[in-house]
Design a protein around this motif. Structure first.
Motif, PDB file in Angstrom:
ATOM      1  N   ALA A  21     -17.539   0.132   1.249  1.00  0.00           N
ATOM      2  CA  ALA A  21     -17.360  -1.087   2.048  1.00  0.00           C
ATOM      3  C   ALA A  21     -18.575  -1.337   2.940  1.00  0.00           C
ATOM      4  O   ALA A  21     -19.301  -0.414   3.322  1.00  0.00           O
ATOM      5  CB  ALA A  21     -16.107  -0.975   2.903  1.00  0.00           C
TER       6      ALA A  21
ATOM      7  N   GLU B 158     -14.247  -9.408   3.032  1.00  0.00           N
ATOM      8  CA  GLU B 158     -12.795  -9.340   3.108  1.00  0.00           C
ATOM      9  C   GLU B 158     -12.342 -10.056   4.375  1.00  0.00           C
ATOM     10  O   GLU B 158     -13.056 -10.099   5.370  1.00  0.00           O
ATOM     11  CB  GLU B 158     -12.319  -7.880   3.149  1.00  0.00           C
ATOM     12  CG  GLU B 158     -12.666  -7.073   1.921  1.00  0.00           C
ATOM     13  CD  GLU B 158     -11.698  -7.320   0.779  1.00  0.00           C
ATOM     14  OE1 GLU B 158     -10.645  -7.941   1.019  1.00  0.00           O
ATOM     15  OE2 GLU B 158     -12.007  -6.903  -0.355  1.00  0.00           O
ATOM     16  N   ASN B 159     -11.167 -10.586   4.332  1.00  0.00           N
ATOM     17  CA  ASN B 159     -10.616 -11.251   5.514  1.00  0.00           C
ATOM     18  C   ASN B 159      -9.918 -10.220   6.393  1.00  0.00           C
ATOM     19  O   ASN B 159      -8.721 -10.299   6.672  1.00  0.00           O
ATOM     20  CB  ASN B 159      -9.644 -12.352   5.083  1.00  0.00           C
ATOM     21  CG  ASN B 159      -9.190 -13.218   6.257  1.00  0.00           C
ATOM     22  OD1 ASN B 159      -9.887 -13.289   7.274  1.00  0.00           O
ATOM     23  ND2 ASN B 159      -8.027 -13.827   6.124  1.00  0.00           N
TER      24      ASN B 159
ATOM     25  N   ASP C 279      -8.652   0.231   0.210  1.00  0.00           N
ATOM     26  CA  ASP C 279      -8.564  -0.916  -0.703  1.00  0.00           C
ATOM     27  C   ASP C 279      -7.113  -1.359  -0.832  1.00  0.00           C
ATOM     28  O   ASP C 279      -6.220  -0.858  -0.133  1.00  0.00           O
ATOM     29  CB  ASP C 279      -9.177  -0.567  -2.066  1.00  0.00           C
ATOM     30  CG  ASP C 279      -8.501   0.635  -2.721  1.00  0.00           C
ATOM     31  OD1 ASP C 279      -7.342   0.924  -2.375  1.00  0.00           O
ATOM     32  OD2 ASP C 279      -9.129   1.286  -3.581  1.00  0.00           O
ATOM     33  N   GLU C 280      -6.855  -2.300  -1.745  1.00  0.00           N
ATOM     34  CA  GLU C 280      -5.514  -2.871  -1.848  1.00  0.00           C
ATOM     35  C   GLU C 280      -4.473  -1.863  -2.323  1.00  0.00           C
ATOM     36  O   GLU C 280      -3.272  -2.062  -2.116  1.00  0.00           O
ATOM     37  CB  GLU C 280      -5.547  -4.083  -2.779  1.00  0.00           C
ATOM     38  CG  GLU C 280      -6.361  -5.244  -2.208  1.00  0.00           C
ATOM     39  CD  GLU C 280      -6.357  -6.460  -3.116  1.00  0.00           C
ATOM     40  OE1 GLU C 280      -5.802  -6.365  -4.228  1.00  0.00           O
ATOM     41  OE2 GLU C 280      -6.886  -7.504  -2.696  1.00  0.00           O
TER      42      GLU C 280
ATOM     43  N   TYR D 283     -11.290   2.434   6.135  1.00  0.00           N
ATOM     44  CA  TYR D 283     -10.989   1.224   5.368  1.00  0.00           C
ATOM     45  C   TYR D 283     -10.402   1.616   4.014  1.00  0.00           C
ATOM     46  O   TYR D 283     -10.927   2.502   3.330  1.00  0.00           O
ATOM     47  CB  TYR D 283     -12.248   0.380   5.172  1.00  0.00           C
ATOM     48  CG  TYR D 283     -12.057  -0.775   4.221  1.00  0.00           C
ATOM     49  CD1 TYR D 283     -11.209  -1.829   4.547  1.00  0.00           C
ATOM     50  CD2 TYR D 283     -12.701  -0.792   2.988  1.00  0.00           C
ATOM     51  CE1 TYR D 283     -11.010  -2.873   3.665  1.00  0.00           C
ATOM     52  CE2 TYR D 283     -12.513  -1.844   2.100  1.00  0.00           C
ATOM     53  CZ  TYR D 283     -11.660  -2.882   2.451  1.00  0.00           C
ATOM     54  OH  TYR D 283     -11.445  -3.909   1.580  1.00  0.00           O
TER      55      TYR D 283
ATOM     56  N   ARG E 213      -4.974  -1.817   6.431  1.00  0.00           N
ATOM     57  CA  ARG E 213      -6.084  -1.409   5.564  1.00  0.00           C
ATOM     58  C   ARG E 213      -7.314  -1.037   6.376  1.00  0.00           C
ATOM     59  O   ARG E 213      -8.166  -0.298   5.901  1.00  0.00           O
ATOM     60  CB  ARG E 213      -6.405  -2.534   4.579  1.00  0.00           C
ATOM     61  CG  ARG E 213      -5.343  -2.742   3.511  1.00  0.00           C
ATOM     62  CD  ARG E 213      -5.681  -3.921   2.626  1.00  0.00           C
ATOM     63  NE  ARG E 213      -6.981  -3.746   2.000  1.00  0.00           N
ATOM     64  CZ  ARG E 213      -7.654  -4.731   1.415  1.00  0.00           C
ATOM     65  NH1 ARG E 213      -7.151  -5.954   1.389  1.00  0.00           N
ATOM     66  NH2 ARG E 213      -8.826  -4.487   0.858  1.00  0.00           N
TER      67      ARG E 213
END
Length: 677
Positions: free
Chosen positions: A533, A580-581, A524-525, A522, A501
């Motif tokens: 972001a 976010e991790n 998203d899911e 970057y 991602r």
């Protein structure tokens, strides 16, 4: 005002009078001043409405004087500081800008440039690169109309962009270069381009290609030294002269340790050589240890296993381990790729591991394969029918495109021992080789690639592949083609391209700080680009205590951070998506290389060709007065008187609307007051 408009206005007057006459005078018994007042108000209303429809206009002419554009374009790179002083350039520019004759003829603009071009009224000489072609092309796009004269102050030494001497500007634009700096050509030997790969594998040899250039008239000899991280790895003597003025050196160097390695190439200076800054040059390469561990699982002994082991290990970055099917799970966990040779029921635990881990593997079947077990143990394919052993010839699929085949060909190859039967492929597949039986080509796979998600599997439906390797040697006296084919297969099966991602795009080595940028993407899911972001980067110096956290800014379809203010050295960095991790780390190196110091003499010949290409003349810094005189007396740049037509409405529509409203209101009020409504 046009005659047709005047006629329409007269018609409007006549029409309004006729309508008023029929409304207030024709067969109207009423007498007195009230009738005249109401008729006048109605005339104003009707005439104003008709004027709105006609919208009469007239044209006014504005006369003005259009001057030509005099564009002072100044090279603001660091090489100019060596060529002259700021005071000399500033004095020449002020002399041009304050000349009364030039100001009467020209509108004067001043620009400075390095990598890019900007408007400026001061000089800094602090740009790390010179891109003359970009500056000229930009001005050519900006100043399209009118006559334009560009005065270029530069030493003519360009370090970026396309060759400026071949640029042709608009026909209304001339270029007059002013040469800054020493035009004497001094004897010089220098390092030219260095070509080296970005990466090298540990214990492999990697090539270094460099060119040595000589400017002078006599035969010379010098020593070229190549060092890696300060240790000399190669030294060579070169001989050059006025005819043979360059030479390209190709050297193979072994990568002995992991990490980013600084490669420095030096040539010994000539006697009394003035410019020694270009006698050395640095680049870098990253040595990585990406050894692929291949495990061959077999319950039998067969020449194929030895042939595969030798072929795979012909590349030092791959190692082969032979194990039995009942080996411990840890033996498989250490593997990057597993080869299953003629599976039988003893392979049950191996298939369980493959199912749980999702690892890539290569299956080879043959006469010792337990087909009943194999059909149950996996779901990639099924083989049914008689399963009678048969010699099968390969037919290469020329449309295969998952990986390159190079010069590999199966023409004249001996047959493999395969099994007759119906083969059903249950996953996405691309066939590498088809079967040929007794001269008849069958629409059945002999060698195929199957994929599902991130898992890749190769299947060869036949044994005795050692004969193919022997045939290649018989044809070429070398195993190279077969080993390359197996190597490409190992590379394809050994790679798992799982999408991240957070993706980074950057160079491991930047020649200088002005080129240092890191880009990030970057998602998203759902793997859609996220433009909202909050991304930051932490940079830490390896050689010093430097540490900084900076935002990574959105630039269209990607994020970017500019690191042009960093000093030369090696840096670690971590890019983090806030909230976010997600984070990615890396390292880069900025070399202490200044392209502006590679040449000390002004390239006046190139600037002269630029002037000829664009209808200009070449001048020198001490001849600015001649430039002034020529510009002030040139018939090409005479001011031109022009006119501008302004179309203006005769009456503002707001006034007409106001008159209509006022006349209607007064008429209604008078009628109401006199009891006519």
């Amino acid at each position: 005002m046009e005659l047709s408009t005047v006629l329409l206005i007269l018609l409007a007057v006549a029409a309004a009078l006729i309508l008023v006459y029929f409304q207030y005078f024709y067969k109207n018994p009423r007498k007195g001043s009230l009738r005249i007042i109401l008729a006048a108000l109605r005339f104003v209303t009707l005439f104003s409405g008709l004027l709105l429809l006609i919208n009469p206009k007239f044209i006014s002419k504005d006369y003005f004087v259009e001057k030509a554009n005099l564009i002072l374009l100044v090279d603001n790179s660091t090489s100019m500081e060596e060529a002259t002083s700021k005071a000399e350039i500033s004095q020449a520019i002020v002399q041009l800008k304050q000349d009364q004759a030039l100001n009467k003829r020209f509108t004067i603009h001043q620009y400075g440039f390095g990598n890019t071009i900007t408007t400026t009224d001061s000089l800094s000489f602090n740009k790390g690169n010179t891109d003359i072609s970009n500056a000229l092309s930009t001005l050519n796009d900006v100043f399209v109309n009118g006559n334009n004269a560009i005065v270029l102050f530069s030493d003519g030494n360009q370090t970026l962009g396309r060759d400026y001497e071949y640029i042709s500007l608009n026909e209304n634009t001339t270029v007059n270069p002013v040469v800054v700096g020493d035009t004497t050509q001094y004897e010089d030997i220098s390092i030219g381009l260095i070509n080296v790969n970005k990466f090298a594998f540990l214990r492999n040899s990697f090539p270094i290609e460099t060119s040595i250039r000589y400017l002078g008239s006599r035969p010379v000899s010098s020593t070229v030294t190549i060092s890696i991280n300060g240790s000399r790895v190669h030294q060579e003597r070169v001989n050059l002269n006025s005819i043979k003025n360059s030479i390209t050196l190709n050297t193979l160097v072994e990568a002995q340790s992991v990490g980013v390695k600084t490669i420095k190439i030096e040539v010994n200076p000539l006697e009394n050589e003035r410019n020694t800054a270009n006698n050395s040059k640095e680049t870098a390469i990253e040595v990585i240890d990406e050894k692929t561990n291949v495990t061959v699982v077999s319950d039998i002994l067969h020449p194929d296993i030895g042939a595969l082991k030798k072929s795979i290990e012909s590349n030092e970055q791959r190692s082969v381990t032979l194990v039995k099917p009942h080996a411990s799970q840890s033996a498989f966990e250490k593997s990057d790729l597993i080869i299953l040779y003629q599976p039988n029921r003893n392979f049950r635990s191996v298939y369980e591991f493959l199912e749980n881990s999702g690892a890539n593997y290569f299956t080879i079947t043959g006469s010792k394969t337990d087909w009943n077990f194999l059909n149950r143990a996996q779901e990639s394919f099924t083989v049914s029918g008689s399963r009678q052993p048969e010699d099968i010839l390969p037919v290469l699929n020329n449309a295969f495109g998952l990986f390159g085949l190079g010069a590999f060909s199966v023409n004249g190859f001996p047959p493999l021992q395969g099994t007759l039967g119906d083969i059903q492929l249950n996953r996405d597949n691309e066939i590498l080789m088809f079967q040929q039986l007794q001269g008849i080509s069958l629409d059945k796979p002999l060698f195929t690639i199957l994929t599902e998600g991130n898992t890749k599997e190769a299947v060869l439906f036949g044994e005795d592949v050692w004969r193919w390797r022997a045939q290649v040697y018989r044809d070429d006296q070398s195993f190279q083609k077969f080993d390359d084919f197996i190597g490409n297969l190992m590379v394809y099966l050994g790679s798992n391209r799982q999408r991240n991602r957070l993706e980074l795009d950057y160079e491991l080595v930047f020649d200088n700080a002005s080129m240092a940028k890191i880009r990030a993407s970057y998602f998203d899911e759902s793997y859609q680009f996220d433009a909202n972001a909050n991304i930051s980067i932490k940079i830490e110096g390896k050689d010093n205590d430097f540490s900084r956290v900076s935002p990574v800014l959105l630039k269209g379809s990607f994020y970017e951070v500019d690191l042009s203010d960093l000093e030369a050295g090696e840096y670690n960095f971590t890019v983090t998506v806030q909230g976010e991790n997600l984070n990615r780390s890396g390292t880069f190196r900025i070399l202490d290389f200044n392209p502006e110091k590679q040449l000390i003499s002004a390239n006046y010949k190139k600037m002269e060709r630029l002037a000829q290409q664009n209808r200009g003349e070449l001048y020198y810094l001490d001849g600015v007065e001649t430039l002034q005189s020529n510009l002030a007396s040139s018939q090409e740049f005479l001011p031109v008187q022009k006119s501008r037509d302004n179309v203006v409405s005769l009456i503002d529509f707001r006034i007409l609307l106001g008159l209509i409203v006022l006349s209607l209101a007064l008429e209604w009020f008078i009628r109401k007051y006199n009891g006519l409504i």
